[in-house]
Design a protein around this motif. Structure first.
Motif, PDB file in Angstrom:
ATOM      1  N   GLU A   1       0.451  -1.231  -0.004  1.00 19.38           N
ATOM      2  CA  GLU A   1       0.265  -0.068   0.048  1.00 19.38           C
ATOM      3  C   GLU A   1       0.727   1.358   0.021  1.00 19.38           C
ATOM      4  O   GLU A   1       0.524   2.271  -0.575  1.00 19.38           O
ATOM      5  CB  GLU A   1      -0.919  -0.045   1.285  1.00 19.38           C
ATOM      6  CG  GLU A   1      -1.864  -0.983   1.163  1.00 19.38           C
ATOM      7  CD  GLU A   1      -2.987  -0.941   0.029  1.00 19.38           C
ATOM      8  OE1 GLU A   1      -3.308   0.083  -0.310  1.00 19.38           O
ATOM      9  OE2 GLU A   1      -3.253  -1.742  -0.650  1.00 19.38           O
ATOM     10  N   CYS A   2       1.998   1.187   0.734  1.00 20.24           N
ATOM     11  CA  CYS A   2       2.858   2.421   0.680  1.00 20.24           C
ATOM     12  C   CYS A   2       4.275   1.995   0.547  1.00 20.24           C
ATOM     13  O   CYS A   2       5.156   1.552   1.315  1.00 20.24           O
ATOM     14  CB  CYS A   2       2.709   2.866   2.508  1.00 20.24           C
ATOM     15  SG  CYS A   2       1.317   2.969   2.887  1.00 20.24           S
ATOM     16  N   PRO A   3       4.662   1.945  -0.751  1.00 25.97           N
ATOM     17  CA  PRO A   3       5.796   1.463  -1.280  1.00 25.97           C
ATOM     18  C   PRO A   3       7.117   2.285  -0.794  1.00 25.97           C
ATOM     19  O   PRO A   3       8.149   1.726  -0.588  1.00 25.97           O
ATOM     20  CB  PRO A   3       5.880   1.502  -2.882  1.00 25.97           C
ATOM     21  CG  PRO A   3       4.632   1.508  -3.063  1.00 25.97           C
ATOM     22  CD  PRO A   3       3.780   2.268  -1.965  1.00 25.97           C
ATOM     23  N   SER A   4       6.949   3.610  -0.314  1.00 21.60           N
ATOM     24  CA  SER A   4       7.917   4.312   0.057  1.00 21.60           C
ATOM     25  C   SER A   4       7.970   3.861   1.638  1.00 21.60           C
ATOM     26  O   SER A   4       9.343   4.454   2.232  1.00 21.60           O
ATOM     27  CB  SER A   4       7.484   5.900   0.069  1.00 21.60           C
ATOM     28  OG  SER A   4       6.397   5.876   1.007  1.00 21.60           O
ATOM     29  N   GLY A   5       7.409   3.103   2.248  1.00 20.41           N
ATOM     30  CA  GLY A   5       7.827   2.709   3.500  1.00 20.41           C
ATOM     31  C   GLY A   5       6.915   3.914   4.406  1.00 20.41           C
ATOM     32  O   GLY A   5       7.251   3.848   5.878  1.00 20.41           O
ATOM     33  N   LYS A   6       6.380   4.891   4.079  1.00 19.33           N
ATOM     34  CA  LYS A   6       5.601   5.664   4.935  1.00 19.33           C
ATOM     35  C   LYS A   6       4.155   6.164   4.423  1.00 19.33           C
ATOM     36  O   LYS A   6       3.874   6.161   3.306  1.00 19.33           O
ATOM     37  CB  LYS A   6       6.550   6.980   5.050  1.00 19.33           C
ATOM     38  CG  LYS A   6       7.786   6.906   5.639  1.00 19.33           C
ATOM     39  CD  LYS A   6       8.659   8.241   5.656  1.00 19.33           C
ATOM     40  CE  LYS A   6       9.877   7.948   6.567  1.00 19.33           C
ATOM     41  NZ  LYS A   6       9.848   8.125   7.848  1.00 19.33           N
ATOM     42  N   ILE A   7       3.224   6.360   5.338  1.00 14.11           N
ATOM     43  CA  ILE A   7       1.920   6.801   4.992  1.00 14.11           C
ATOM     44  C   ILE A   7       1.847   8.333   5.223  1.00 14.11           C
ATOM     45  O   ILE A   7       2.245   8.661   6.258  1.00 14.11           O
ATOM     46  CB  ILE A   7       0.967   6.234   6.019  1.00 14.11           C
ATOM     47  CG1 ILE A   7       1.044   4.737   5.793  1.00 14.11           C
ATOM     48  CG2 ILE A   7      -0.327   6.760   5.617  1.00 14.11           C
ATOM     49  CD1 ILE A   7      -0.105   3.890   6.601  1.00 14.11           C
ATOM     50  N   SER A   8       1.618   8.909   4.019  1.00 17.51           N
ATOM     51  CA  SER A   8       1.584  10.443   4.087  1.00 17.51           C
ATOM     52  C   SER A   8      -0.056  10.839   4.753  1.00 17.51           C
ATOM     53  O   SER A   8      -0.836  10.048   4.884  1.00 17.51           O
ATOM     54  CB  SER A   8       1.410  11.246   2.851  1.00 17.51           C
ATOM     55  OG  SER A   8       0.300  10.757   2.003  1.00 17.51           O
ATOM     56  N   LYS A   9      -0.184  11.885   5.327  1.00 16.85           N
ATOM     57  CA  LYS A   9      -1.460  12.564   5.513  1.00 16.85           C
ATOM     58  C   LYS A   9      -2.555  12.367   4.732  1.00 16.85           C
ATOM     59  O   LYS A   9      -3.511  11.961   4.969  1.00 16.85           O
ATOM     60  CB  LYS A   9      -1.380  13.826   6.219  1.00 16.85           C
ATOM     61  CG  LYS A   9      -2.598  14.252   7.018  1.00 16.85           C
ATOM     62  CD  LYS A   9      -2.290  15.600   7.659  1.00 16.85           C
ATOM     63  CE  LYS A   9      -2.404  16.693   6.776  1.00 16.85           C
ATOM     64  NZ  LYS A   9      -2.653  18.052   7.281  1.00 16.85           N
ATOM     65  N   LYS A  10      -2.211  12.747   3.642  1.00 12.10           N
ATOM     66  CA  LYS A  10      -3.037  12.457   2.374  1.00 12.10           C
ATOM     67  C   LYS A  10      -3.558  11.209   2.475  1.00 12.10           C
ATOM     68  O   LYS A  10      -4.892  11.037   2.325  1.00 12.10           O
ATOM     69  CB  LYS A  10      -2.647  13.057   1.095  1.00 12.10           C
ATOM     70  CG  LYS A  10      -3.651  12.817   0.036  1.00 12.10           C
ATOM     71  CD  LYS A  10      -4.539  13.992  -0.059  1.00 12.10           C
ATOM     72  CE  LYS A  10      -5.372  14.326  -1.173  1.00 12.10           C
ATOM     73  NZ  LYS A  10      -6.861  14.909  -0.957  1.00 12.10           N
TER      74      LYS A  10
END
Length: 173
Positions: free
Chosen positions: A38-47
């Motif tokens: 879901e979050c390939p960057s390893g982080k979830i943004s607020k958006k």
């Protein structure tokens, strides 16, 4: 966070999460793989977080509440949730100890982060919650709770505070 080349969760984070949550190593690794999908960057943004909330409340406006929940989970205040923050939040809100849940709730309502909760802060959170309640369902609320202002007044009265008073951690924990 994890080893981005292999997609594996680092040993240090795995051990820390096992110590601080109820999740097993196998569960954490499974959660981590799903998280990376879901979050390939390893982080979830607020958006992204707000979009997740929107899926749970398709007929309402959860953006304001999601903003406050996100803020309360973003332990390092970097504007994102990494896997560790996400799993600790999931654990705390689903199966954490009562005092952990109370501490989280206090943090949620302490909008400005000054260690106290004012009546305007309670109103801000309650207003955000009301935006997630279907208008038809709001009509069925008790008369003393059918608006954000009335619900806020009821909560404030419960704590026995004057309008210009504050709630402190010792008041609820």
């Amino acid at each position: 966070m994890g080893n981005s080349k292999s997609g594996a969760l680092s040993k240090e984070i795995l051990e820390e999460l096992q110590l601080n949550t109820k999740f097993t190593q196998e569960e954490l690794c499974t959660w981590y793989q799903s998280f990376l999908k879901e979050c390939p960057s390893g982080k979830i943004s607020k958006k992204q977080f707000e979009n997740i909330y929107s899926k749970f409340f398709p007929d309402a406006d959860p953006k304001a509440y999601a903003h406050h929940v996100f803020r309360s989970f973003d332990a390092n205040n970097d504007g994102t949730l990494d896997f560790k923050e996400y799993m600790i939040a999931l654990h705390m809100t689903s199966s954490g100890k009562t005092n952990q849940k109370l501490e989280w709730a206090f943090c949620l309502y302490d909008v400005d982060g000054n260690g106290t909760i004012s009546k305007p802060e309670v109103l801000e959170i309650i207003t955000a919650i009301f935006k997630m309640i279907n208008v038809e369902d709001q009509k069925h609320l008790p008369d003393d709770e059918n608006s954000p202002e009335k619900r806020t007044n009821k909560i404030w009265d419960f704590f026995g505070k004057k309008d210009d008073g504050n709630v402190y951690t010792v008041d609820i924990v």
